[in-house]
Motif scaffolding. Structure first.
Motif, PDB file in Angstrom:
ATOM      1  N   ASN A 139      80.599  20.137 -20.062  1.00 47.33           N
ATOM      2  CA  ASN A 139      80.240  20.664 -21.379  1.00 47.33           C
ATOM      3  C   ASN A 139      81.455  21.087 -22.209  1.00 47.33           C
ATOM      4  O   ASN A 139      81.318  21.308 -23.406  1.00 47.33           O
ATOM      5  CB  ASN A 139      79.268  21.837 -21.251  1.00 47.33           C
ATOM      6  CG  ASN A 139      77.904  21.390 -20.791  1.00 47.33           C
ATOM      7  OD1 ASN A 139      77.591  20.198 -20.784  1.00 47.33           O
ATOM      8  ND2 ASN A 139      77.082  22.330 -20.396  1.00 47.33           N
ATOM      9  N   ILE A 140      82.624  21.170 -21.597  1.00 48.55           N
ATOM     10  CA  ILE A 140      83.820  21.570 -22.333  1.00 48.55           C
ATOM     11  C   ILE A 140      84.198  20.504 -23.360  1.00 48.55           C
ATOM     12  O   ILE A 140      84.542  20.815 -24.494  1.00 48.55           O
ATOM     13  CB  ILE A 140      84.995  21.854 -21.367  1.00 48.55           C
ATOM     14  CG1 ILE A 140      84.672  23.096 -20.525  1.00 48.55           C
ATOM     15  CG2 ILE A 140      86.307  22.020 -22.129  1.00 48.55           C
ATOM     16  CD1 ILE A 140      85.652  23.373 -19.407  1.00 48.55           C
ATOM     17  N   ALA A 141      84.118  19.241 -22.961  1.00 50.23           N
ATOM     18  CA  ALA A 141      84.436  18.128 -23.870  1.00 50.23           C
ATOM     19  C   ALA A 141      83.415  17.011 -23.646  1.00 50.23           C
ATOM     20  O   ALA A 141      83.731  15.976 -23.079  1.00 50.23           O
ATOM     21  CB  ALA A 141      85.846  17.618 -23.614  1.00 50.23           C
ATOM     22  N   PRO A 142      82.178  17.220 -24.093  1.00 49.03           N
ATOM     23  CA  PRO A 142      81.145  16.221 -23.843  1.00 49.03           C
ATOM     24  C   PRO A 142      81.422  14.902 -24.568  1.00 49.03           C
ATOM     25  O   PRO A 142      81.963  14.886 -25.664  1.00 49.03           O
ATOM     26  CB  PRO A 142      79.864  16.870 -24.367  1.00 49.03           C
ATOM     27  CG  PRO A 142      80.323  17.930 -25.299  1.00 49.03           C
ATOM     28  CD  PRO A 142      81.681  18.368 -24.845  1.00 49.03           C
ATOM     29  N   VAL A 143      81.044  13.819 -23.925  1.00 49.45           N
ATOM     30  CA  VAL A 143      81.291  12.479 -24.446  1.00 49.45           C
ATOM     31  C   VAL A 143      80.504  12.229 -25.736  1.00 49.45           C
ATOM     32  O   VAL A 143      81.013  11.644 -26.682  1.00 49.45           O
ATOM     33  CB  VAL A 143      80.914  11.420 -23.386  1.00 49.45           C
ATOM     34  CG1 VAL A 143      81.060  10.011 -23.929  1.00 49.45           C
ATOM     35  CG2 VAL A 143      81.762  11.603 -22.142  1.00 49.45           C
ATOM     36  N   ASP A 144      79.257  12.670 -25.790  1.00 49.61           N
ATOM     37  CA  ASP A 144      78.408  12.378 -26.958  1.00 49.61           C
ATOM     38  C   ASP A 144      78.000  13.638 -27.721  1.00 49.61           C
ATOM     39  O   ASP A 144      76.953  13.682 -28.348  1.00 49.61           O
ATOM     40  CB  ASP A 144      77.173  11.592 -26.525  1.00 49.61           C
ATOM     41  CG  ASP A 144      76.336  12.336 -25.507  1.00 49.61           C
ATOM     42  OD1 ASP A 144      76.718  13.455 -25.118  1.00 49.61           O
ATOM     43  OD2 ASP A 144      75.289  11.804 -25.108  1.00 49.61           O
ATOM     44  N   ASP A 145      78.833  14.668 -27.642  1.00 45.90           N
ATOM     45  CA  ASP A 145      78.594  15.937 -28.337  1.00 45.90           C
ATOM     46  C   ASP A 145      77.316  16.645 -27.888  1.00 45.90           C
ATOM     47  O   ASP A 145      76.745  17.426 -28.644  1.00 45.90           O
ATOM     48  CB  ASP A 145      78.578  15.740 -29.862  1.00 45.90           C
ATOM     49  CG  ASP A 145      79.939  15.308 -30.385  1.00 45.90           C
ATOM     50  OD1 ASP A 145      80.958  15.782 -29.831  1.00 45.90           O
ATOM     51  OD2 ASP A 145      79.981  14.500 -31.327  1.00 45.90           O
ATOM     52  N   ARG A 146      76.854  16.359 -26.683  1.00 44.27           N
ATOM     53  CA  ARG A 146      75.673  17.029 -26.133  1.00 44.27           C
ATOM     54  C   ARG A 146      76.112  17.836 -24.919  1.00 44.27           C
ATOM     55  O   ARG A 146      76.745  17.302 -24.015  1.00 44.27           O
ATOM     56  CB  ARG A 146      74.606  16.015 -25.725  1.00 44.27           C
ATOM     57  CG  ARG A 146      73.989  15.272 -26.897  1.00 44.27           C
ATOM     58  CD  ARG A 146      72.951  14.282 -26.434  1.00 44.27           C
ATOM     59  NE  ARG A 146      71.716  14.934 -26.048  1.00 44.27           N
ATOM     60  CZ  ARG A 146      70.636  15.032 -26.832  1.00 44.27           C
ATOM     61  NH1 ARG A 146      70.672  14.548 -28.060  1.00 44.27           N
ATOM     62  NH2 ARG A 146      69.551  15.628 -26.413  1.00 44.27           N
ATOM     63  N   ASP A 147      75.767  19.101 -24.894  1.00 43.13           N
ATOM     64  CA  ASP A 147      76.008  19.937 -23.715  1.00 43.13           C
ATOM     65  C   ASP A 147      74.906  19.614 -22.705  1.00 43.13           C
ATOM     66  O   ASP A 147      73.873  20.283 -22.657  1.00 43.13           O
ATOM     67  CB  ASP A 147      75.967  21.418 -24.087  1.00 43.13           C
ATOM     68  CG  ASP A 147      77.151  21.826 -24.940  1.00 43.13           C
ATOM     69  OD1 ASP A 147      78.128  21.069 -25.002  1.00 43.13           O
ATOM     70  OD2 ASP A 147      77.085  22.908 -25.540  1.00 43.13           O
ATOM     71  N   ASN A 148      75.134  18.561 -21.922  1.00 44.21           N
ATOM     72  CA  ASN A 148      74.064  18.073 -21.071  1.00 44.21           C
ATOM     73  C   ASN A 148      74.437  17.934 -19.598  1.00 44.21           C
ATOM     74  O   ASN A 148      73.820  17.162 -18.860  1.00 44.21           O
ATOM     75  CB  ASN A 148      73.529  16.740 -21.597  1.00 44.21           C
ATOM     76  CG  ASN A 148      74.576  15.642 -21.585  1.00 44.21           C
ATOM     77  OD1 ASN A 148      75.717  15.837 -21.178  1.00 44.21           O
ATOM     78  ND2 ASN A 148      74.182  14.466 -22.041  1.00 44.21           N
TER      79      ASN A 148
END
Length: 142
Positions: free
Chosen positions: A80-89
């Motif tokens: 979640n620190i640097a998510p690939v698709d801007d989703r905290d998933n």
């Protein structure tokens, strides 16, 4: 030997959602015309799964509660620190470790061989999403 490839497209509306797709899969199986063979269902999403379980509203609510408690969304996850698709998933990916991406179901006399209480569920772990796909492959003889 006959092979039929099909898809179900679903919109999901909640962060974690259990959608009964059993009737839709049965209809697609009938349409495929396979009398004896195998149905393989696969979610090609890393944060959505497919599952066989009992279709009962209170149990489905218990499943949702369990998933939310088992791996909470607000955990301290590196992903979640640097998510690939801007989703905290990260929680959705972690939940996916404990679930199946695919299921195989025998087809006997043109019907899915499921138990009396069983149904097929699409399990969204990172919703809502406007479009999710469950791929169906029916293989066998007519």
């Amino acid at each position: 030997m006959q092979m039929v490839l099909d898809e179900l497209t679903l919109a999901t509306h909640h962060p974690i959602e259990i959608i009964d797709v059993g009737q839709q899969v049965r209809e697609r199986c009938n349409r495929a015309g396979i009398r004896s063979g195998l149905a393989t269902l696969i979610s090609r999403h890393t944060t959505a799964r497919v599952n066989l379980n009992e279709r009962e509203p209170q149990l489905q609510q218990d499943m949702l509660t369990f998933l939310k408690r088992f791996i909470p969304r607000d955990g301290d996850y590196q992903h979640n620190i640097a998510p690939v698709d801007d989703r905290d998933n990260a929680h959705a990916h972690l939940l996916g470790l404990f679930m199946n991406a695919s299921e195989s179901i025998p087809i006997v006399d043109g019907e899915l061989l499921l138990g009396e209480w069983q149904s097929v569920f699409f399990v969204e772990l990172d919703g809502p999403r406007p479009s999710r796909t469950l791929t169906l492959q029916f293989l066998g003889q007519d």
